[in-house]
Design an enzyme around this catalytic site. Structure first.
Site, PDB file in Angstrom:
ATOM      1  N   ARG A  78      43.828 -50.754 -80.361  1.00 20.62           N
ATOM      2  CA  ARG A  78      43.085 -51.474 -79.384  1.00 20.62           C
ATOM      3  C   ARG A  78      43.943 -52.736 -78.621  1.00 20.62           C
ATOM      4  O   ARG A  78      44.402 -53.537 -79.385  1.00 20.62           O
ATOM      5  CB  ARG A  78      41.844 -51.968 -79.961  1.00 20.62           C
ATOM      6  CG  ARG A  78      41.243 -52.455 -78.884  1.00 20.62           C
ATOM      7  CD  ARG A  78      39.718 -53.059 -79.122  1.00 20.62           C
ATOM      8  NE  ARG A  78      39.144 -53.797 -77.872  1.00 20.62           N
ATOM      9  CZ  ARG A  78      38.287 -54.895 -77.901  1.00 20.62           C
ATOM     10  NH1 ARG A  78      38.367 -55.530 -79.258  1.00 20.62           N
ATOM     11  NH2 ARG A  78      37.974 -55.375 -76.659  1.00 20.62           N
ATOM     12  N   HIS A 122      39.850 -58.355 -70.668  1.00 20.89           N
ATOM     13  CA  HIS A 122      39.540 -59.012 -71.705  1.00 20.89           C
ATOM     14  C   HIS A 122      39.951 -60.372 -71.240  1.00 20.89           C
ATOM     15  O   HIS A 122      40.944 -60.951 -71.832  1.00 20.89           O
ATOM     16  CB  HIS A 122      40.526 -58.696 -72.814  1.00 20.89           C
ATOM     17  CG  HIS A 122      40.288 -59.374 -74.297  1.00 20.89           C
ATOM     18  ND1 HIS A 122      40.017 -58.392 -75.252  1.00 20.89           N
ATOM     19  CD2 HIS A 122      40.101 -60.713 -74.511  1.00 20.89           C
ATOM     20  CE1 HIS A 122      39.751 -59.187 -76.519  1.00 20.89           C
ATOM     21  NE2 HIS A 122      39.708 -60.674 -75.860  1.00 20.89           N
ATOM     22  N   GLU A 167      33.390 -58.441 -74.731  1.00 20.10           N
ATOM     23  CA  GLU A 167      32.532 -59.404 -74.957  1.00 20.10           C
ATOM     24  C   GLU A 167      32.141 -60.056 -73.647  1.00 20.10           C
ATOM     25  O   GLU A 167      32.348 -61.214 -73.490  1.00 20.10           O
ATOM     26  CB  GLU A 167      33.236 -60.392 -75.865  1.00 20.10           C
ATOM     27  CG  GLU A 167      33.628 -59.917 -77.345  1.00 20.10           C
ATOM     28  CD  GLU A 167      34.228 -60.819 -78.065  1.00 20.10           C
ATOM     29  OE1 GLU A 167      34.449 -61.980 -77.679  1.00 20.10           O
ATOM     30  OE2 GLU A 167      34.464 -60.444 -79.310  1.00 20.10           O
ATOM     31  N   ASN A 293      31.718 -56.137 -81.994  1.00 24.77           N
ATOM     32  CA  ASN A 293      32.615 -57.258 -82.375  1.00 24.77           C
ATOM     33  C   ASN A 293      31.993 -57.931 -83.240  1.00 24.77           C
ATOM     34  O   ASN A 293      31.062 -58.810 -82.683  1.00 24.77           O
ATOM     35  CB  ASN A 293      33.531 -58.051 -81.266  1.00 24.77           C
ATOM     36  CG  ASN A 293      34.185 -57.012 -80.438  1.00 24.77           C
ATOM     37  OD1 ASN A 293      34.610 -55.814 -80.809  1.00 24.77           O
ATOM     38  ND2 ASN A 293      34.723 -57.785 -79.303  1.00 24.77           N
ATOM     39  N   TYR A 295      31.820 -61.089 -86.191  1.00 24.89           N
ATOM     40  CA  TYR A 295      32.166 -62.146 -86.817  1.00 24.89           C
ATOM     41  C   TYR A 295      31.343 -62.980 -87.881  1.00 24.89           C
ATOM     42  O   TYR A 295      31.557 -63.287 -89.017  1.00 24.89           O
ATOM     43  CB  TYR A 295      32.804 -63.364 -85.879  1.00 24.89           C
ATOM     44  CG  TYR A 295      33.977 -62.690 -85.220  1.00 24.89           C
ATOM     45  CD1 TYR A 295      35.284 -62.813 -85.988  1.00 24.89           C
ATOM     46  CD2 TYR A 295      34.074 -61.904 -84.095  1.00 24.89           C
ATOM     47  CE1 TYR A 295      36.403 -62.057 -85.346  1.00 24.89           C
ATOM     48  CE2 TYR A 295      35.248 -61.332 -83.580  1.00 24.89           C
ATOM     49  CZ  TYR A 295      36.470 -61.528 -84.028  1.00 24.89           C
ATOM     50  OH  TYR A 295      37.481 -60.798 -83.690  1.00 24.89           O
ATOM     51  N   GLU A 354      36.233 -55.135 -83.284  1.00 21.82           N
ATOM     52  CA  GLU A 354      36.693 -56.257 -83.913  1.00 21.82           C
ATOM     53  C   GLU A 354      36.259 -56.825 -85.114  1.00 21.82           C
ATOM     54  O   GLU A 354      34.964 -56.849 -85.130  1.00 21.82           O
ATOM     55  CB  GLU A 354      36.755 -57.666 -82.857  1.00 21.82           C
ATOM     56  CG  GLU A 354      37.920 -57.494 -81.782  1.00 21.82           C
ATOM     57  CD  GLU A 354      37.723 -58.697 -80.499  1.00 21.82           C
ATOM     58  OE1 GLU A 354      37.512 -59.718 -81.115  1.00 21.82           O
ATOM     59  OE2 GLU A 354      37.966 -58.427 -79.588  1.00 21.82           O
TER      60      GLU A 354
END
Ligand code: IFM
Length: 446
Positions: A78, A122, A167, A293, A295, A354
């Site tokens: 990616r 992005h 995002e 994504n 985290y 991600e």
């Protein structure tokens, strides 16, 4: 290595990067300036004044980076395409030299047996479009669709699936609400037309990609939201935050409706940004896979002042990454099962686009990163065992890179980069990931 992560056959293993964070070559082959070139040149905007002008010099060193990927045995890579390389002013004449770079990249990836998974946006908006209002201007959505068509027409014969946006929550909030990312606008909730215009851009581009027989994804930064206590006030604050971070960027795409924004004090039509027919444009094309994504979870308390309808508070008693982010692997399982509960049959297959952590540069042998990845893959396998359809996992990131307003201070790579010499040195997590992929294949096939 034992294949303790029991993921299905055909599960795709990858790594993720983004153009401004790795490419460098900011003024080469006709690339136009982006908002990140402008923002990073602003004194005090980025830690230590770092910019992405050279970054990892991937623009010139991509063969070496593809060799590193091949060494991992990846299924997919990616990366993102820099809009200002393709259309230096965001619209109008195509810069063939810029497109040719992605042609070479795609061909070399395919030759290495790796499927390219490009992201179209992005965060590196052409500066000329920002000068015309950026994502506050509805017109940017239509310029994005034109750009998507240009790139898909050039690469779509070799690239089966595309991510429209990365995002949009982070870009809206950090870039336009708080001003800590480019373009550095601090409009608080009045930034939210940016959210709608990005989603509109996604919808317009998704239709064009589908017309060309291509698959469409959207990568959302998603977080389980935890109220800080059992109090009704904390629960209400957590719901408001969940609306802003998660539902605002997912409901319109999957359900065709916006969540109730009243707890944020935002009018239903997002300050006039939503026009008749827009939600259909966003929803109707559908998604072939939702990119997740992940985290960390976010812990929310009732506000202590009148500024915002929530307070973000730390998660105690868990380890934290070098960035200071709480490490909560089970949050990934909670997030994925929560998506299924919220969206039911409207939820497409998921792809983790991600997940990863920054580790202090001096840490050897990179054990915190291995522990982080292993624990998150355990949580992912658990979610799959609970019935969640997850098709792939792309770790962030292949190589250390430019971490936006943190400059080069946060190291997320499976591969260490010496930013003076550009020497790449695989870390222990690189070997660990390679063995993990090989063990999965030995057990399940490709
Ligand atoms: O580096 C970023 C990436 O650009 C978007 N997602 C989060 C990563 C780590 O902060």
């Amino acid at each position: 290595m034992p294949d303790r992560f029991d993921l299905p056959a055909g599960f795709r293993w990858g790594v993720a990067t983004a153009a401004y964070q790795i490419e460098g070559a900011a003024e080469e082959d006709g690339r136009g300036p982006s908002v990140w070139d402008t923002f990073s040149a602003r004194p005090g905007a980025v830690r230590d004044g770092h910019t992405g002008a050279v970054a990892c010099d991937h623009y010139h060193r991509y063969p070496e980076d593809i060799a590193l990927m091949k060494g991992l045995g990846l299924d997919g890579y990616r990366f993102s395409i820099a809009w200002p390389r393709v259309l230096p002013t965001g619209t109008g004449e195509v810069n063939d030299a810029g497109l040719a770079f992605y042609d070479r990249l795609v061909d070399d990836l395919l030759a290495a047996g790796i499927t390219p998974l490009p992201t179209l946006f992005h965060w590196d908006l052409p500066q000329a479009l920002e000068d015309a209002g950026g994502w506050l201007n509805r017109d940017t959505a239509y310029r994005f669709a034109e750009y998507a068509a240009v790139v898909a027409d050039r690469l779509g014969d070799r690239v089966p699936a595309w991510i429209t946006l990365n995002e949009p929550f982070v870009h809206t909030v950090f870039g336009y609400a708080l001003g800590t990312h480019a373009p550095g606008r601090a409009l608080m909730f009045e930034a939210l037309p940016v959210a709608h215009h990005q989603l509109l851009a996604h919808g317009l581009a998704a239709s064009l990609l589908h017309e060309r027989g291509l698959e469409v994804m959207l990568s959302n930064n998603l977080t389980p939201v935890w109220p800080a206590s059992d109090s009704a006030e904390d629960a209400a604050a957590a719901e408001a935050y969940d609306t802003l971070h998660n539902r605002l960027f997912t409901d319109p795409v999957l359900l065709g409706t916006y969540p109730d924004l009243s707890a944020l004090g935002v009018p239903d039509d997002i300050y006039g940004a939503i026009r008749p027919g827009d939600t259909e444009l966003i929803h109707t094309p559908g998604l072939d896979s939702l990119g997740v994504n992940y985290y960390n979870p976010t812990r929310i308390a009732a506000p202590t002042d009148a500024g915002l309808p929530f307070d973000l508070v730390d998660i105690p008693d868990v380890p934290h990454t070098a960035f200071g982010w709480p490490v909560v692997p089970d949050g990934l399982r909670q997030l994925l099962t929560g998506l299924k509960e919220s969206y039911g049959a409207a939820l497409p297959p998921l792809t983790i686009t991600e997940n990863g952590c920054s580790v202090e540069e001096s840490t050897t042998p990179d054990q915190p990163r291995i522990d982080f990845l292993a624990a998150h893959l355990d949580a992912l396998a658990q979610a799959v065992a609970e019935g969640i359809d997850v098709r792939g996992y792309y770790t962030w990131s292949l190589i250390d890179n430019y971490e936006w307003s943190e400059g080069f201070s946060q190291r997320f790579g499976l591969v260490h980069v010496d930013f003076e010499t550009q020497k790449r040195t695989p870390r222990a997590s690189y070997a660990w990931y390679r063995e993990l992929i090989a063990a999965h294949r030995a057990r399940r096939g490709r």
